[in-house]
Design a protein around this motif. Structure first.
Motif: not given
Length: 125
Positions: A26-32, A41-48, A55-63
């Motif tokens: 699983t890849q994790y990163y912070i998206k700006v 500017y919005n920050f998100f935590f991305e899970t790929v 059944g785990i899907r790509r997620r984008s959590e607003p931070l």
């Protein structure tokens, strides 16, 4: 009360840390994201996950949202955030823009382009 870059970075990482599960393949990163029409500017935590059978899907959590639309301020927040985590920070909507202090290019491709390339490389059968 004005939010300092240090406080903004701490708040972003405090909100991101619980989402970092360290799952296999699983890849994790912070998206700006540069939201030009709102001047923020919005920050998100991305899970790929790669080829998930669970059944785990790509997620984008607003931070967090930086309402101070100032590139120099954002540069200081990102610098402080980089001190708190080794996660990659990717940029959406910054193609061709330069950091004011260092003069370096912020992004050469949008996050979605980077994700597509990464998934294509890692999801080969």
């Amino acid at each position: 009360m004005t939010e300092t870059p240090e406080k903004a970075a701490e708040l972003i990482w405090e909100r991101a840390a619980p989402h970092f599960k360290k799952l296999y393949r699983t890849q994790y990163y912070i998206k700006v994201a540069n939201v030009k029409f709102l001047d923020e500017y919005n920050f998100f935590f991305e899970t790929v996950p790669m080829k998930s059978k669970t059944g785990i899907r790509r997620r984008s959590e607003p931070l967090h949202t930086l309402e101070r639309y100032d590139l120099a301020y954002l540069e200081r927040v990102v610098a402080e955030l980089s001190k708190l985590t080794k996660l990659s920070i990717r940029y959406q909507g910054f193609v061709g823009m330069l950091w004011p202090t260092s003069g370096k290019v912020i992004a050469t491709a949008n996050v979605s382009d980077q994700e597509d390339k990464w998934l294509a490389e890692h999801n080969k059968d």
